[in-house]
Design an enzyme around this catalytic site. Structure first.
Site, PDB file in Angstrom:
ATOM      1  N   SER A   1      -4.638  -3.661   9.291  1.00 23.42           N
ATOM      2  CA  SER A   1      -4.747  -4.043   7.410  1.00 23.42           C
ATOM      3  C   SER A   1      -3.598  -4.113   6.562  1.00 23.42           C
ATOM      4  CB  SER A   1      -6.324  -3.483   7.339  1.00 23.42           C
ATOM      5  OG  SER A   1      -6.916  -2.959   8.504  1.00 23.42           O
TER       6      SER A   1
ATOM      7  N   VAL B   1       5.844 -16.496  24.365  1.00 23.77           N
ATOM      8  CA  VAL B   1       6.220 -16.064  26.161  1.00 23.77           C
ATOM      9  C   VAL B   1       4.992 -16.301  26.713  1.00 23.77           C
ATOM     10  CG1 VAL B   1       6.695 -14.114  26.961  1.00 23.77           C
ATOM     11  CG2 VAL B   1       8.208 -14.690  24.697  1.00 23.77           C
TER      12      VAL B   1
ATOM     13  N   SER C   1       3.206  -3.293   4.303  1.00 26.20           N
ATOM     14  CA  SER C   1       3.400  -2.474   3.456  1.00 26.20           C
ATOM     15  C   SER C   1       4.129  -1.812   4.680  1.00 26.20           C
ATOM     16  CB  SER C   1       2.184  -1.728   3.189  1.00 26.20           C
ATOM     17  OG  SER C   1       1.569  -2.417   2.538  1.00 26.20           O
TER      18      SER C   1
ATOM     19  N   HIS D   1       0.715  -0.871  -0.027  1.00 23.83           N
ATOM     20  CA  HIS D   1      -0.389  -0.664   0.007  1.00 23.83           C
ATOM     21  C   HIS D   1       1.153   1.362  -0.254  1.00 23.83           C
ATOM     22  CE1 HIS D   1      -3.722  -1.833   1.026  1.00 23.83           C
ATOM     23  NE2 HIS D   1      -3.270  -2.827   1.659  1.00 23.83           N
TER      24      HIS D   1
HETATM   25  C1  LIG Z   1      -7.463 -10.582   5.552  1.00 22.66           C
HETATM   26  C2  LIG Z   1      -6.342  -9.692   5.548  1.00 22.66           C
HETATM   27  C3  LIG Z   1      -5.822  -8.307   4.719  1.00 22.66           C
HETATM   28  C4  LIG Z   1      -4.645  -7.883   4.767  1.00 22.66           C
HETATM   29  N1  LIG Z   1      -4.083  -6.908   3.629  1.00 22.66           N
HETATM   30  C5  LIG Z   1      -3.007  -6.394   3.658  1.00 22.66           C
HETATM   31  C6  LIG Z   1      -1.944  -5.955   2.238  1.00 22.66           C
HETATM   32  O1  LIG Z   1      -2.562  -6.294   1.801  1.00 22.66           O
HETATM   33  N2  LIG Z   1      -0.640  -5.805   2.727  1.00 22.66           N
HETATM   34  C7  LIG Z   1      -1.021  -5.207   3.484  1.00 22.66           C
HETATM   35  O2  LIG Z   1       0.322  -4.140   4.458  1.00 22.66           O
HETATM   36  N3  LIG Z   1      -1.731  -5.772   5.108  1.00 22.66           N
HETATM   37  C8  LIG Z   1      -2.238  -6.247   4.556  1.00 22.66           C
HETATM   38  N4  LIG Z   1      -3.246  -7.310   6.459  1.00 22.66           N
HETATM   39  C9  LIG Z   1      -2.668  -6.670   7.330  1.00 22.66           C
HETATM   40  C10 LIG Z   1      -0.877  -7.828   7.784  1.00 22.66           C
HETATM   41  O3  LIG Z   1      -1.080  -8.960   7.528  1.00 22.66           O
HETATM   42  C11 LIG Z   1      -0.939  -7.028   8.853  1.00 22.66           C
HETATM   43  O4  LIG Z   1      -0.847  -5.929   9.714  1.00 22.66           O
HETATM   44  C12 LIG Z   1       0.666  -7.477   9.903  1.00 22.66           C
HETATM   45  O5  LIG Z   1       0.861  -8.954   9.099  1.00 22.66           O
HETATM   46  C13 LIG Z   1       0.906  -7.995  10.217  1.00 22.66           C
HETATM   47  O6  LIG Z   1       2.213  -8.091  11.580  1.00 22.66           O
HETATM   48  P1  LIG Z   1       2.619  -8.507  12.757  1.00 22.66           P
HETATM   49  O7  LIG Z   1       3.961  -9.078  12.763  1.00 22.66           O
HETATM   50  O8  LIG Z   1       1.814  -6.838  13.404  1.00 22.66           O
HETATM   51  O9  LIG Z   1       1.272  -9.441  12.811  1.00 22.66           O
HETATM   52  P2  LIG Z   1       1.546 -11.119  12.887  1.00 22.66           P
HETATM   53  O10 LIG Z   1       2.004 -11.661  11.477  1.00 22.66           O
HETATM   54  O11 LIG Z   1       0.073 -12.200  13.864  1.00 22.66           O
HETATM   55  O12 LIG Z   1       3.135 -11.454  13.323  1.00 22.66           O
HETATM   56  C14 LIG Z   1       2.934 -11.757  15.180  1.00 22.66           C
HETATM   57  C15 LIG Z   1       3.564 -12.860  15.847  1.00 22.66           C
HETATM   58  O13 LIG Z   1       3.479 -13.187  17.156  1.00 22.66           O
HETATM   59  C16 LIG Z   1       3.882 -14.121  17.435  1.00 22.66           C
HETATM   60  N5  LIG Z   1       3.055 -14.328  19.055  1.00 22.66           N
HETATM   61  C17 LIG Z   1       2.454 -14.137  19.437  1.00 22.66           C
HETATM   62  N6  LIG Z   1       1.823 -14.170  21.260  1.00 22.66           N
HETATM   63  C18 LIG Z   1       3.080 -14.619  20.946  1.00 22.66           C
HETATM   64  C19 LIG Z   1       3.862 -14.964  22.379  1.00 22.66           C
HETATM   65  N7  LIG Z   1       2.808 -14.669  23.276  1.00 22.66           N
HETATM   66  N8  LIG Z   1       5.226 -15.573  22.662  1.00 22.66           N
HETATM   67  C20 LIG Z   1       6.254 -15.151  21.087  1.00 22.66           C
HETATM   68  N9  LIG Z   1       5.195 -15.170  20.006  1.00 22.66           N
HETATM   69  C21 LIG Z   1       4.112 -14.494  19.789  1.00 22.66           C
HETATM   70  C22 LIG Z   1       2.763 -14.672  16.686  1.00 22.66           C
HETATM   71  O14 LIG Z   1       2.944 -16.258  16.397  1.00 22.66           O
HETATM   72  C23 LIG Z   1       3.125 -14.545  15.506  1.00 22.66           C
HETATM   73  O15 LIG Z   1       3.637 -14.901  14.395  1.00 22.66           O
HETATM   74  C24 LIG Z   1      -4.053  -7.575   5.787  1.00 22.66           C
HETATM   75  C25 LIG Z   1      -4.555  -8.505   7.236  1.00 22.66           C
HETATM   76  C26 LIG Z   1      -5.409  -9.374   6.568  1.00 22.66           C
HETATM   77  C27 LIG Z   1      -5.176 -10.008   7.779  1.00 22.66           C
END
Ligand SMILES: Cc1cc2nc3c(=O)[nH]c(=O)nc-3n(C[C@H](O)[C@H](O)[C@H](O)COP(=O)(O)OP(=O)(O)OC[C@H]3O[C@@H](n4cnc5c(N)ncnc54)[C@H](O)[C@@H]3O)c2cc1C
Length: 495
Positions: A346, A180, A350, A57
């Protein structure tokens, strides 16, 4: 303490190895700091990061003035350089937001103004005629559109693996299968982070990038300022024959709650239809539903009728970490030496590099010394996208190593050479799912019906695992904690 093992001490512990946590780990690896990245699952990028719409995005439609708008914009510029350097599959197709009603048509000037406020200045309103010139297969009835040249496709599988690989190559310790469970403090205020079997890690600073569980980690630190509600998004993947139907990412006019249902190509040559947006109670419910898929098909038919005549390859669902707030929940608690990176709803794929840079700034504000390292090792990822030649298309490479000419997965044209590379890469694939995301094997039309047995055999032989274990495990996590062997920069051991 874990079964008599000495406690490991780090400057910073990051919880969660999704796009956000791995980007933060990579960013911090530039500096002379000892960092540990703790991940509950068996591999990096297995949370929301692996199940989304994979759009890179621009942030043109973000709410101006929000942290999300600012970090998306900054991240876009950082990613432009990074994807080239690291070989992340992308396609710069551009987005076409289509107004299907008079009311939507009248919102286009407001969206244009918003894009300009957000610094996305190459956006323009186009007539219905131009919409159909660009996208002749769209359904009749479009009033006009907004062309957003920067909206692009990105590979959400390669990206976190690339970040984590550079982090590990530059000294970060990656602990997988380390959920954790408890966070305490010692008498000096250092964080004591406990995982399975009571293994405890000591860190002066803590970063919470736990995605759907970021609110629960936040509560362990005594903060109750947001609650994550998993917002399910279901998607349908159409076969590669559908790819010819569109030339852009076809976007709807967004609402306050969701970006809406879009139709987009993928970097692997498929077409995606989705996502839905439905708030759930269960943070583990990534099942698709009949009603969700049915509603997608109806929306798809209204936008691109031809799509409904194409074959469906797969369906999946991802969970957005939605909160009661409209913006990212990134907060520094300087007195605790703690940064919360929650509510990345979402746009986290990006925004990942922008978030990482901002988190490093916050840690510095809390007193962390960030002294750059003399050298930062970069890493180029294997290409699994369609925009650049894949190994089976590279004669010279095959002549040097015939394994790149031996196709194992015929649907996705994945070779033995690529599978072996993935198994022996710096962050090795140890499961079928890990191989899928690193190579595309088993992701095509037959979903592994024809090649799974061969791939299990290769993975079992190369890793010494029992093939029955690998099959039984498919879709689940291995039960044992696993730390990547560290080269010469392991954390200091303290008795
Ligand atoms: C349907 C959908 C469409 C989307 N489309 C887009 C898009 O087109 N473009 C875009 O940029 N974004 C998009 N997003 C958003 C994007 O996917 C997320 O914002 C992003 O993946 C978040 O990354 P994160 O690292 O915060 O979370 P996550 O990928 O969920 O990573 C968090 C990690 O923390 C770990 N964790 C949790 N609890 C613990 C614990 N207690 N101990 C150790 N590890 C732990 C989990 O296992 C996980 O691996 C979309 C999301 C969805 C659901």
């Amino acid at each position: 303490m874990h079964q008599g093992k000495p406690m490991q001490t780090y400057d910073i512990a990051i919880i969660g190895a999704g796009a956000v946590g791995t980007a933060i780990a990579r960013e911090l690896a530039r500096y002379q700091t000892r960092v540990v990245l703790l991940e509950a699952k068996a591999d990096v990028g297995m949370g929301t990061t692996k199940a989304n719409t994979a759009i890179w995005h621009t942030g043109f439609d973000a709410t101006p003035g929000t942290l999300e708008a600012r970090l998306l914009r900054r991240s876009y510029a950082l990613l432009e350089e990074y994807v080239e350097q690291a070989g992340i599959p992308t396609e710069r197709l551009g987005g076409l937001l289509v107004a299907w009603t008079e009311e939507q048509f009248h919102t286009l000037p407001r969206l244009l103004e918003r894009a300009h406020t957000n610094g996305v200045t190459d956006v323009r309103i186009i007539s219905a005629e131009e919409v159909y010139r660009l996208e002749p297969q769209l359904n009749q009835g479009a009033w006009g559109g907004l062309l957003v040249p920067g909206e692009s496709l990105i590979c959400p599988f390669t990206l976190p693996i690339a970040y984590a690989t550079e982090a590990v190559l530059n000294g970060v310790t990656l602990k997988l299968n380390f959920p954790v469970q408890q966070i305490g403090q010692d008498e000096e205020g250092a964080h004591l982070v406990t995982g399975p079997g009571g293994e405890t890690i000591k860190a002066r600073y803590l970063v919470n990038a736990a995605g759907l569980y970021s609110d629960e980690i936040n509560r362990m630190l005594g903060h109750h300022d947001f609650t994550v509600t998993p917002r399910r998004g279901e998607l349908i993947v159409f076969d590669k024959f559908a790819r010819r139907l569109i030339n852009h990412v076809i976007l709807p006019v967004p609402t306050a709650r969701t970006k809406g249902v879009l139709i987009s190509p993928t970097v692997y040559g498929n077409i995606l239809l989705g996502p839905t947006a439905e708030d759930l109670d269960d943070k583990t419910n990534t099942a698709t539903s009949e009603t969700g898929l049915q509603s997608l098909l109806e929306k798809g038919r209204a936008i691109l009728p031809q799509l409904l005549h194409e074959e469906v390859t797969a369906t999946y669902a991802g969970l957005r970490a939605a909160t009661e707030h409209k913006d990212y929940q990134i907060r520094l608690h300087a007195e605790q030496r703690y940064v919360c990176v929650g509510g990345i709803r979402s746009t986290g794929v990006s925004a990942s590099l922008g978030i990482a840079e901002y988190v490093a700034e916050l840690l510095a504000e809390a007193g962390l010394t960030l002294q750059p390292k003399a050298e930062f090792k970069t890493y180029r990822m294997p290409n699994i996208g369609e925009a650049r030649p894949r190994p089976y298309q590279q004669g010279k490479r095959i002549a040097q190593n015939p394994n790149y000419g031996r196709i194992v997965c015929h649907c996705e044209k994945v070779t033995l050479g690529e599978i072996l590379d993935a198994i022996h890469s710096p962050i090795p694939a140890r499961t079928l799912d890990g191989l899928r995301r690193r190579t595309r094997a088993m992701q095509g039309r037959c979903q592994g019906f024809n090649c799974r047995a061969t791939i299990v055999d290769i993975l079992a032989k190369e890793t010494g695992q029992d093939p029955r274990f690998l099959l039984a495990l498919d879709g689940q996590d291995p039960p044992m904690p696993f730390t990547l062997p560290q080269p010469d920069h392991a954390a200091e051991e303290h008795a």
